[in-house]
Design a protein around this motif. Sequence first.
Motif, PDB file in Angstrom:
ATOM      1  N   MET A 195     -23.034  23.094  22.962  1.00  0.00           N
ATOM      2  CA  MET A 195     -22.604  22.530  24.215  1.00  0.00           C
ATOM      3  C   MET A 195     -22.682  23.644  25.259  1.00  0.00           C
ATOM      4  N   ARG A 196     -23.144  23.301  26.418  1.00  0.00           N
ATOM      5  CA  ARG A 196     -23.271  24.267  27.520  1.00  0.00           C
ATOM      6  C   ARG A 196     -22.835  23.598  28.826  1.00  0.00           C
ATOM      7  N   PRO A 197     -22.382  24.405  29.781  1.00  0.00           N
ATOM      8  CA  PRO A 197     -22.104  23.841  31.104  1.00  0.00           C
ATOM      9  C   PRO A 197     -23.391  23.248  31.671  1.00  0.00           C
ATOM     10  N   THR A 198     -23.265  22.087  32.303  1.00  0.00           N
ATOM     11  CA  THR A 198     -24.443  21.403  32.837  1.00  0.00           C
ATOM     12  C   THR A 198     -24.699  21.706  34.306  1.00  0.00           C
ATOM     13  N   GLY A 199     -23.747  22.405  34.950  1.00  0.00           N
ATOM     14  CA  GLY A 199     -23.946  22.782  36.351  1.00  0.00           C
ATOM     15  C   GLY A 199     -23.739  21.650  37.331  1.00  0.00           C
ATOM     16  N   GLY A 200     -23.161  20.555  36.886  1.00  0.00           N
ATOM     17  CA  GLY A 200     -22.920  19.422  37.777  1.00  0.00           C
ATOM     18  C   GLY A 200     -21.795  19.694  38.763  1.00  0.00           C
ATOM     19  N   ASP A 201     -21.685  18.808  39.736  1.00  0.00           N
ATOM     20  CA  ASP A 201     -20.676  18.891  40.787  1.00  0.00           C
ATOM     21  C   ASP A 201     -19.372  18.287  40.282  1.00  0.00           C
ATOM     22  N   VAL A 202     -18.384  19.139  39.996  1.00  0.00           N
ATOM     23  CA  VAL A 202     -17.110  18.667  39.451  1.00  0.00           C
ATOM     24  C   VAL A 202     -16.425  17.722  40.429  1.00  0.00           C
ATOM     25  N   ALA A 203     -16.351  18.097  41.696  1.00  0.00           N
ATOM     26  CA  ALA A 203     -15.676  17.250  42.691  1.00  0.00           C
ATOM     27  C   ALA A 203     -16.350  15.883  42.787  1.00  0.00           C
ATOM     28  N   GLY A 204     -17.679  15.854  42.775  1.00  0.00           N
ATOM     29  CA  GLY A 204     -18.401  14.583  42.817  1.00  0.00           C
ATOM     30  C   GLY A 204     -18.164  13.754  41.577  1.00  0.00           C
ATOM     31  N   PHE A 205     -18.137  14.412  40.421  1.00  0.00           N
ATOM     32  CA  PHE A 205     -17.866  13.723  39.157  1.00  0.00           C
ATOM     33  C   PHE A 205     -16.476  13.093  39.180  1.00  0.00           C
ATOM     34  N   ILE A 206     -15.466  13.875  39.596  1.00  0.00           N
ATOM     35  CA  ILE A 206     -14.091  13.376  39.651  1.00  0.00           C
ATOM     36  C   ILE A 206     -13.975  12.228  40.657  1.00  0.00           C
ATOM     37  N   ALA A 207     -14.639  12.350  41.800  1.00  0.00           N
ATOM     38  CA  ALA A 207     -14.572  11.305  42.828  1.00  0.00           C
ATOM     39  C   ALA A 207     -15.114   9.971  42.322  1.00  0.00           C
ATOM     40  N   ALA A 208     -16.000  10.012  41.336  1.00  0.00           N
ATOM     41  CA  ALA A 208     -16.606   8.783  40.807  1.00  0.00           C
ATOM     42  C   ALA A 208     -15.845   8.198  39.623  1.00  0.00           C
ATOM     43  N   VAL A 209     -14.788   8.870  39.181  1.00  0.00           N
ATOM     44  CA  VAL A 209     -14.016   8.391  38.025  1.00  0.00           C
ATOM     45  C   VAL A 209     -13.277   7.106  38.388  1.00  0.00           C
ATOM     46  N   THR A 210     -13.322   6.152  37.486  1.00  0.00           N
ATOM     47  CA  THR A 210     -12.565   4.905  37.631  1.00  0.00           C
ATOM     48  C   THR A 210     -11.794   4.676  36.340  1.00  0.00           C
ATOM     49  N   PRO A 211     -10.708   3.946  36.432  1.00  0.00           N
ATOM     50  CA  PRO A 211     -10.039   3.387  37.609  1.00  0.00           C
ATOM     51  C   PRO A 211      -9.343   4.473  38.440  1.00  0.00           C
ATOM     52  N   ASP A 212      -8.728   4.058  39.535  1.00  0.00           N
ATOM     53  CA  ASP A 212      -8.079   4.991  40.458  1.00  0.00           C
ATOM     54  C   ASP A 212      -7.051   5.876  39.764  1.00  0.00           C
ATOM     55  N   ARG A 213      -6.271   5.298  38.860  1.00  0.00           N
ATOM     56  CA  ARG A 213      -5.244   6.058  38.141  1.00  0.00           C
ATOM     57  C   ARG A 213      -5.883   7.194  37.348  1.00  0.00           C
ATOM     58  N   ARG A 214      -7.016   6.945  36.715  1.00  0.00           N
ATOM     59  CA  ARG A 214      -7.695   7.981  35.928  1.00  0.00           C
ATOM     60  C   ARG A 214      -8.232   9.075  36.850  1.00  0.00           C
ATOM     61  N   ARG A 215      -8.725   8.699  38.043  1.00  0.00           N
ATOM     62  CA  ARG A 215      -9.198   9.692  39.010  1.00  0.00           C
ATOM     63  C   ARG A 215      -8.028  10.565  39.484  1.00  0.00           C
ATOM     64  N   ARG A 216      -6.904   9.940  39.775  1.00  0.00           N
ATOM     65  CA  ARG A 216      -5.705  10.688  40.186  1.00  0.00           C
ATOM     66  C   ARG A 216      -5.295  11.662  39.078  1.00  0.00           C
ATOM     67  N   ASP A 217      -5.304  11.194  37.842  1.00  0.00           N
ATOM     68  CA  ASP A 217      -4.943  12.053  36.709  1.00  0.00           C
ATOM     69  C   ASP A 217      -5.939  13.200  36.559  1.00  0.00           C
ATOM     70  N   ALA A 218      -7.226  12.928  36.757  1.00  0.00           N
ATOM     71  CA  ALA A 218      -8.252  13.970  36.655  1.00  0.00           C
ATOM     72  C   ALA A 218      -8.038  15.042  37.717  1.00  0.00           C
ATOM     73  N   GLU A 219      -7.686  14.642  38.916  1.00  0.00           N
ATOM     74  CA  GLU A 219      -7.414  15.612  39.975  1.00  0.00           C
ATOM     75  C   GLU A 219      -6.220  16.489  39.610  1.00  0.00           C
ATOM     76  N   THR A 220      -5.182  15.892  39.041  1.00  0.00           N
ATOM     77  CA  THR A 220      -4.001  16.641  38.608  1.00  0.00           C
ATOM     78  C   THR A 220      -4.368  17.616  37.494  1.00  0.00           C
ATOM     79  N   LEU A 221      -5.169  17.157  36.518  1.00  0.00           N
ATOM     80  CA  LEU A 221      -5.557  18.015  35.399  1.00  0.00           C
ATOM     81  C   LEU A 221      -6.455  19.167  35.847  1.00  0.00           C
ATOM     82  N   VAL A 222      -7.344  18.923  36.799  1.00  0.00           N
ATOM     83  CA  VAL A 222      -8.188  20.001  37.320  1.00  0.00           C
ATOM     84  C   VAL A 222      -7.306  21.092  37.925  1.00  0.00           C
ATOM     85  N   ALA A 223      -6.339  20.694  38.733  1.00  0.00           N
ATOM     86  CA  ALA A 223      -5.449  21.674  39.365  1.00  0.00           C
ATOM     87  C   ALA A 223      -4.615  22.408  38.315  1.00  0.00           C
TER      88      ALA A 223
END
Length: 140
Positions: A1-29
């Motif tokens: 497994m290797r880092p893919t170099g993708g855009d983390v913020a863009g990936f998180i912004a596309a997460v659904t549902p909203d609750r999971r996106r909110r949780d992802a933002e909290t976990l990133v921080a």
Amino acid sequence: MRPTGGDVAGFIAAVTPDRRRRDAETLVAMLGEVTGHEPALWGTIVGFGACHYRYPTGTEGDMPLAAFAPRKAASTIYLLEGADPHADDLGELGPHTFTKGCLYLKDLAAVDLAVLRRILERSHAIALSDGIPGMTLEVR
């Protein structure tokens, strides 16, 4: 497994549902604070730091030191050391499930975030110092 170099913020912004996106933002921080590393995409996993692992069987590879994945059903937090070092905290965490090395949380609003932080801090400390039983880790 290797880092893919993708855009983390863009990936998180596309997460659904909203609750999971909110949780992802909290976990990133939270994981950024706990590990001191910036997030990086490893496919659909958000990882912090990196290490090379090796089992006595000769199997080896690369992985993040700490990681989570925002899945539709639940946020998956990877704890390679398993549940044993966290038994007391898992009892206080709130609603969750745990299988092998994966902690599943359906809603961070329903768990005690201070307890979750303790679990993540301990997990990171184990990876940096004690290592994982049956696995050699080389932090990169």
